[in-house]
Write a protein that holds these residues in place. Structure first.
Motif, PDB file in Angstrom:
ATOM      1  N   ASN A   1     -26.429 -15.891  68.942  1.00  0.00           N
ATOM      2  CA  ASN A   1     -26.263 -15.577  67.531  1.00  0.00           C
ATOM      3  C   ASN A   1     -26.618 -14.105  67.331  1.00  0.00           C
ATOM      4  OD1 ASN A   1     -26.259 -15.443  64.763  1.00  0.00           O
ATOM      5  ND2 ASN A   1     -27.686 -17.138  64.474  1.00  0.00           N
ATOM      6  N   VAL A   2     -25.614 -13.263  67.024  1.00  0.00           N
ATOM      7  CA  VAL A   2     -25.843 -11.826  66.836  1.00  0.00           C
ATOM      8  C   VAL A   2     -25.805 -11.515  65.349  1.00  0.00           C
ATOM      9  CG1 VAL A   2     -25.048  -9.506  67.412  1.00  0.00           C
ATOM     10  CG2 VAL A   2     -24.746 -11.354  69.054  1.00  0.00           C
ATOM     11  N   PHE A   3     -26.949 -11.145  64.802  1.00  0.00           N
ATOM     12  CA  PHE A   3     -27.094 -10.753  63.390  1.00  0.00           C
ATOM     13  C   PHE A   3     -26.546 -11.801  62.418  1.00  0.00           C
ATOM     14  CE2 PHE A   3     -26.705  -6.429  65.376  1.00  0.00           C
ATOM     15  CZ  PHE A   3     -28.057  -6.133  65.264  1.00  0.00           C
ATOM     16  N   ASN A   4     -26.590 -13.068  62.785  1.00  0.00           N
ATOM     17  CA  ASN A   4     -26.062 -14.167  61.970  1.00  0.00           C
ATOM     18  C   ASN A   4     -24.600 -13.962  61.575  1.00  0.00           C
ATOM     19  OD1 ASN A   4     -28.381 -15.760  61.976  1.00  0.00           O
ATOM     20  ND2 ASN A   4     -29.268 -14.599  60.294  1.00  0.00           N
ATOM     21  N   ILE A   5     -23.873 -13.151  62.340  1.00  0.00           N
ATOM     22  CA  ILE A   5     -22.459 -12.895  62.068  1.00  0.00           C
ATOM     23  C   ILE A   5     -21.611 -13.502  63.178  1.00  0.00           C
ATOM     24  CG2 ILE A   5     -20.691 -11.121  61.779  1.00  0.00           C
ATOM     25  CD1 ILE A   5     -22.928  -9.290  60.701  1.00  0.00           C
ATOM     26  N   PHE A   6     -21.923 -13.152  64.418  1.00  0.00           N
ATOM     27  CA  PHE A   6     -21.163 -13.621  65.567  1.00  0.00           C
ATOM     28  C   PHE A   6     -21.929 -14.743  66.256  1.00  0.00           C
ATOM     29  CE2 PHE A   6     -20.346  -9.010  65.221  1.00  0.00           C
ATOM     30  CZ  PHE A   6     -19.011  -9.074  64.838  1.00  0.00           C
ATOM     31  N   LYS A   7     -21.264 -15.875  66.474  1.00  0.00           N
ATOM     32  CA  LYS A   7     -21.865 -16.989  67.199  1.00  0.00           C
ATOM     33  C   LYS A   7     -20.937 -17.325  68.355  1.00  0.00           C
ATOM     34  CE  LYS A   7     -24.429 -18.734  63.329  1.00  0.00           C
ATOM     35  NZ  LYS A   7     -24.817 -19.848  62.502  1.00  0.00           N
ATOM     36  N   LEU A   8     -21.428 -17.096  69.576  1.00  0.00           N
ATOM     37  CA  LEU A   8     -20.622 -17.288  70.775  1.00  0.00           C
ATOM     38  C   LEU A   8     -21.278 -18.321  71.685  1.00  0.00           C
ATOM     39  CD1 LEU A   8     -20.212 -13.492  71.545  1.00  0.00           C
ATOM     40  CD2 LEU A   8     -18.513 -14.943  70.457  1.00  0.00           C
ATOM     41  N   LYS A   9     -20.441 -19.137  72.346  1.00  0.00           N
ATOM     42  CA  LYS A   9     -20.975 -20.054  73.344  1.00  0.00           C
ATOM     43  C   LYS A   9     -21.436 -19.245  74.540  1.00  0.00           C
ATOM     44  CE  LYS A   9     -18.390 -24.161  72.179  1.00  0.00           C
ATOM     45  NZ  LYS A   9     -17.488 -25.212  72.657  1.00  0.00           N
ATOM     46  N   ALA A  10     -22.559 -19.657  75.108  1.00  0.00           N
ATOM     47  CA  ALA A  10     -23.102 -18.936  76.260  1.00  0.00           C
ATOM     48  C   ALA A  10     -23.829 -19.916  77.168  1.00  0.00           C
ATOM     49  CB  ALA A  10     -24.056 -17.840  75.797  1.00  0.00           C
ATOM     50  N   SER A  11     -23.997 -19.509  78.410  1.00  0.00           N
ATOM     51  CA  SER A  11     -24.814 -20.273  79.347  1.00  0.00           C
ATOM     52  C   SER A  11     -25.655 -19.299  80.152  1.00  0.00           C
ATOM     53  CB  SER A  11     -23.951 -21.135  80.259  1.00  0.00           C
ATOM     54  OG  SER A  11     -23.201 -20.316  81.113  1.00  0.00           O
ATOM     55  N   SER A  12     -26.853 -19.728  80.423  1.00  0.00           N
ATOM     56  CA  SER A  12     -27.760 -18.924  81.229  1.00  0.00           C
ATOM     57  C   SER A  12     -28.187 -19.775  82.412  1.00  0.00           C
ATOM     58  CB  SER A  12     -28.984 -18.515  80.400  1.00  0.00           C
ATOM     59  OG  SER A  12     -29.902 -17.815  81.200  1.00  0.00           O
ATOM     60  N   SER A  13     -28.098 -19.219  83.603  1.00  0.00           N
ATOM     61  CA  SER A  13     -28.514 -19.959  84.787  1.00  0.00           C
ATOM     62  C   SER A  13     -29.593 -19.165  85.511  1.00  0.00           C
ATOM     63  CB  SER A  13     -27.326 -20.220  85.713  1.00  0.00           C
ATOM     64  OG  SER A  13     -26.745 -18.994  86.100  1.00  0.00           O
ATOM     65  N   SER A  14     -30.526 -19.890  86.075  1.00  0.00           N
ATOM     66  CA  SER A  14     -31.586 -19.240  86.840  1.00  0.00           C
ATOM     67  C   SER A  14     -31.853 -20.036  88.098  1.00  0.00           C
ATOM     68  CB  SER A  14     -32.871 -19.134  86.005  1.00  0.00           C
ATOM     69  OG  SER A  14     -33.374 -20.416  85.740  1.00  0.00           O
ATOM     70  N   SER A  15     -32.314 -19.325  89.096  1.00  0.00           N
ATOM     71  CA  SER A  15     -32.718 -19.989  90.337  1.00  0.00           C
ATOM     72  C   SER A  15     -34.011 -19.350  90.814  1.00  0.00           C
ATOM     73  CB  SER A  15     -31.632 -19.862  91.407  1.00  0.00           C
ATOM     74  OG  SER A  15     -31.409 -18.511  91.711  1.00  0.00           O
ATOM     75  N   CYS A  16     -34.869 -20.192  91.359  1.00  0.00           N
ATOM     76  CA  CYS A  16     -36.178 -19.725  91.836  1.00  0.00           C
ATOM     77  C   CYS A  16     -36.422 -20.238  93.251  1.00  0.00           C
ATOM     78  CB  CYS A  16     -37.301 -20.236  90.934  1.00  0.00           C
ATOM     79  SG  CYS A  16     -37.240 -19.659  89.233  1.00  0.00           S
ATOM     80  N   ASN A  17     -37.033 -19.412  94.048  1.00  0.00           N
ATOM     81  CA  ASN A  17     -37.522 -19.820  95.360  1.00  0.00           C
ATOM     82  C   ASN A  17     -39.016 -20.064  95.213  1.00  0.00           C
ATOM     83  OD1 ASN A  17     -35.037 -19.548  96.672  1.00  0.00           O
ATOM     84  ND2 ASN A  17     -35.355 -17.362  96.915  1.00  0.00           N
ATOM     85  N   ILE A  18     -39.452 -21.271  95.530  1.00  0.00           N
ATOM     86  CA  ILE A  18     -40.854 -21.669  95.346  1.00  0.00           C
ATOM     87  C   ILE A  18     -41.446 -21.975  96.710  1.00  0.00           C
ATOM     88  CG2 ILE A  18     -42.406 -23.337  94.276  1.00  0.00           C
ATOM     89  CD1 ILE A  18     -40.088 -23.880  92.256  1.00  0.00           C
ATOM     90  N   THR A  19     -42.589 -21.368  96.992  1.00  0.00           N
ATOM     91  CA  THR A  19     -43.300 -21.614  98.245  1.00  0.00           C
ATOM     92  C   THR A  19     -44.636 -22.272  97.908  1.00  0.00           C
ATOM     93  OG1 THR A  19     -42.289 -19.656  99.223  1.00  0.00           O
ATOM     94  CG2 THR A  19     -44.217 -20.558 100.337  1.00  0.00           C
ATOM     95  N   VAL A  20     -44.895 -23.438  98.483  1.00  0.00           N
ATOM     96  CA  VAL A  20     -46.144 -24.168  98.256  1.00  0.00           C
ATOM     97  C   VAL A  20     -46.961 -24.105  99.535  1.00  0.00           C
ATOM     98  CG1 VAL A  20     -47.152 -26.423  97.747  1.00  0.00           C
ATOM     99  CG2 VAL A  20     -45.052 -25.714  96.594  1.00  0.00           C
TER     100      VAL A  20
END
Length: 191
Positions: A155-174
């Protein structure tokens, strides 16, 4: 004839000024679209990966679990907020899915930081299904990868509403012996 000439001249002047104004506004909007409003990938900053508990029984059969608390900060560097829906984080061990963690819907405000946390329980029998489990156990280190995809709207300035996706990946060491964990994450956003 003189009056008609003045009216035509004023009309041409008005059209010329309007055309120049439209061109200037178009140039400004295009410039803003490719600079200021160009979507930037959010930065995912691992705050902590805490090993909350580790219990393992090897004999007569492998049972137990590994409890992790994952906490990250999402730095939204964009001029638009991001409203995302319920999602799931997937935890893999050597390419095999071993756990899932639900992530509730929320909003990341424009140009701000947002904390996201999730608890994950990994059952030892899922880990033991991999042939390298005992080698990793005796080495004292388990390596996991997590992946998350958030679907929503920008949502940009309550004017433009665009579909979006955010992806993340993590390497975890235990690390089993001192019961700590480390992680490194990367992220991408798509409109």
């Amino acid at each position: 004839m003189g009056k008609e000439f003045k009216v035509k001249r004023k009309w041409k002047f008005c059209c010329a000024v309007t055309a120049i104004l439209i061109i200037v506004i178009a140039v400004v909007l295009v410039t803003l679209a490719f600079t200021l409003f160009k979507p930037k990938d959010p930065k995912i900053i691992p705050q902590s990966v805490t090993l909350e508990g580790f219990r393992l029984v090897v004999f007569p059969s492998i049972t137990g679990n590994l409890s992790l608390e994952l906490a990250v900060t999402v730095d939204n560097r964009n001029y638009g907020g991001f409203d995302y829906d319920n999602s799931t984080a997937y935890i893999n061990y050597r390419g095999n899915l071993v756990a899932e963690a639900p992530i509730g819907k929320d909003t990341i405000r424009p140009r701000s930081k947002h904390n996201v946390s999730a608890s994950v329980i990994i059952f030892a029998d899922r880990l033991a299904a991999d042939g390298n489990f005992l080698n990793d156990f005796f080495a004292g280190v388990f390596n996991f990868t997590s992946s998350t995809r958030l679907q929503g709207k920008v949502n940009v300035f309550n004017i433009f509403k665009l579909k979006a996706s955010s992806s993340s990946s993590c390497n975890i060491t235990v690390f089993i012996q001192n019961q700590t964990a480390d992680s490194v994450c990367t992220s991408k956003i798509r409109l």
